[in-house]
Design a protein around this motif. Structure first.
Motif, PDB file in Angstrom:
ATOM      1  N   GLU A  44      66.332  62.149 -61.561  1.00  0.00           N
ATOM      2  CA  GLU A  44      67.619  61.631 -61.259  1.00  0.00           C
ATOM      3  C   GLU A  44      67.587  60.115 -61.820  1.00  0.00           C
ATOM      4  O   GLU A  44      66.873  59.366 -61.236  1.00  0.00           O
ATOM      5  N   VAL A  45      68.569  59.644 -62.518  1.00  0.00           N
ATOM      6  CA  VAL A  45      68.833  58.542 -63.137  1.00  0.00           C
ATOM      7  C   VAL A  45      69.938  57.701 -62.089  1.00  0.00           C
ATOM      8  O   VAL A  45      70.874  58.119 -61.864  1.00  0.00           O
ATOM      9  N   LYS A  46      69.309  56.565 -61.688  1.00  0.00           N
ATOM     10  CA  LYS A  46      70.001  55.812 -60.637  1.00  0.00           C
ATOM     11  C   LYS A  46      70.495  54.442 -61.642  1.00  0.00           C
ATOM     12  O   LYS A  46      69.946  53.913 -62.587  1.00  0.00           O
ATOM     13  N   HIS A  47      71.870  54.041 -61.132  1.00  0.00           N
ATOM     14  CA  HIS A  47      72.253  52.809 -61.894  1.00  0.00           C
ATOM     15  C   HIS A  47      72.448  51.842 -61.130  1.00  0.00           C
ATOM     16  O   HIS A  47      72.576  51.774 -59.762  1.00  0.00           O
ATOM     17  N   GLY A  48      71.884  50.481 -61.627  1.00  0.00           N
ATOM     18  CA  GLY A  48      71.771  49.670 -60.703  1.00  0.00           C
ATOM     19  C   GLY A  48      72.261  48.276 -61.252  1.00  0.00           C
ATOM     20  O   GLY A  48      72.455  48.111 -62.569  1.00  0.00           O
ATOM     21  N   LYS A  49      72.784  47.100 -60.749  1.00  0.00           N
ATOM     22  CA  LYS A  49      73.338  46.018 -61.246  1.00  0.00           C
ATOM     23  C   LYS A  49      72.582  44.671 -60.463  1.00  0.00           C
ATOM     24  O   LYS A  49      72.449  44.713 -59.340  1.00  0.00           O
ATOM     25  N   GLY A  50      72.181  43.818 -61.433  1.00  0.00           N
ATOM     26  CA  GLY A  50      71.553  42.816 -60.736  1.00  0.00           C
ATOM     27  C   GLY A  50      71.728  41.491 -61.486  1.00  0.00           C
ATOM     28  O   GLY A  50      72.434  41.505 -62.610  1.00  0.00           O
ATOM     29  N   THR A  51      71.254  40.427 -61.031  1.00  0.00           N
ATOM     30  CA  THR A  51      71.191  39.046 -61.652  1.00  0.00           C
ATOM     31  C   THR A  51      69.809  38.669 -61.878  1.00  0.00           C
ATOM     32  O   THR A  51      69.004  39.070 -61.018  1.00  0.00           O
ATOM     33  N   GLY A  52      69.629  37.615 -62.964  1.00  0.00           N
ATOM     34  CA  GLY A  52      68.369  37.273 -63.145  1.00  0.00           C
ATOM     35  C   GLY A  52      68.225  36.167 -64.251  1.00  0.00           C
ATOM     36  O   GLY A  52      69.309  35.744 -64.780  1.00  0.00           O
ATOM     37  N   THR A  53      67.134  36.078 -64.683  1.00  0.00           N
ATOM     38  CA  THR A  53      66.717  35.006 -65.829  1.00  0.00           C
ATOM     39  C   THR A  53      65.992  35.787 -66.920  1.00  0.00           C
ATOM     40  O   THR A  53      65.057  36.476 -66.614  1.00  0.00           O
ATOM     41  N   VAL A  54      66.272  35.713 -67.910  1.00  0.00           N
ATOM     42  CA  VAL A  54      65.577  36.376 -69.155  1.00  0.00           C
ATOM     43  C   VAL A  54      64.475  35.720 -69.392  1.00  0.00           C
ATOM     44  O   VAL A  54      64.209  34.466 -69.517  1.00  0.00           O
ATOM     45  N   THR A  55      63.048  36.106 -69.187  1.00  0.00           N
ATOM     46  CA  THR A  55      61.836  35.585 -69.387  1.00  0.00           C
ATOM     47  C   THR A  55      61.162  36.044 -70.651  1.00  0.00           C
ATOM     48  O   THR A  55      60.373  35.345 -71.095  1.00  0.00           O
ATOM     49  N   ALA A  56      61.696  37.094 -71.515  1.00  0.00           N
ATOM     50  CA  ALA A  56      61.135  37.415 -72.617  1.00  0.00           C
ATOM     51  C   ALA A  56      61.894  38.423 -73.207  1.00  0.00           C
ATOM     52  O   ALA A  56      62.448  39.136 -72.461  1.00  0.00           O
TER      53      ALA A  56
END
Ligand SMILES: [Cu+2]
Length: 119
Positions: A44-56
């Motif tokens: 089962e593939v779940k879809h999510g949304k978020g925010t963050g900072t690119v570290t690499a």
């Protein structure tokens, strides 16, 4: 003359056996294909949304690491983690960018499907 005929039939024998072997192998191949089919049962593939900072970002490997906040859809707390991502998805972001993103999570690994600067 007889000798030649005999040799010919002996020579044909291994070929005949090889043919039989192939026939007996065929069902095995089908069985393993079925087993693989079971293993390939779509997770089962779940879809999510978020925010963050690119570290690499590693364009060669097609990976991006994010220090992300909670992702409600997946019931994830904030964490740092790596994801797979296609190069075209990553083309507009760089390390240190504050981003919003969307991911597909199959239970084992995540793929960033969209990422961009936080508005
Ligand atoms: Cu995470």
């Amino acid at each position: 003359m007889k000798k030649i005929v005999l040799m010919a039939s002996l020579a044909a024998l291994p070929l005949g056996l090889a043919g039989c072997d192939k026939k007996t192998e065929a069902p095995k191949a089908e069985a393993s294909a079925d087993a693989m089919g079971d293993m390939a049962m779509p997770a089962e593939v779940k879809h999510g949304k978020g925010t963050g900072t690119v570290t690499a970002i590693d364009p060669a490997k097609g990976t991006v690491a994010l220090d992300h906040g909670e992702i409600a859809e997946l019931q994830w707390p904030a964490m740092k983690m790596g994801f797979a991502a296609k190069p075209e998805v990553l083309k507009d972001v760089k390390v240190g960018d504050k981003v919003q993103f969307e991911i597909d999570w199959d239970g084992k690994a995540g793929t960033v499907t969209a990422i961009g600067m936080e508005p």
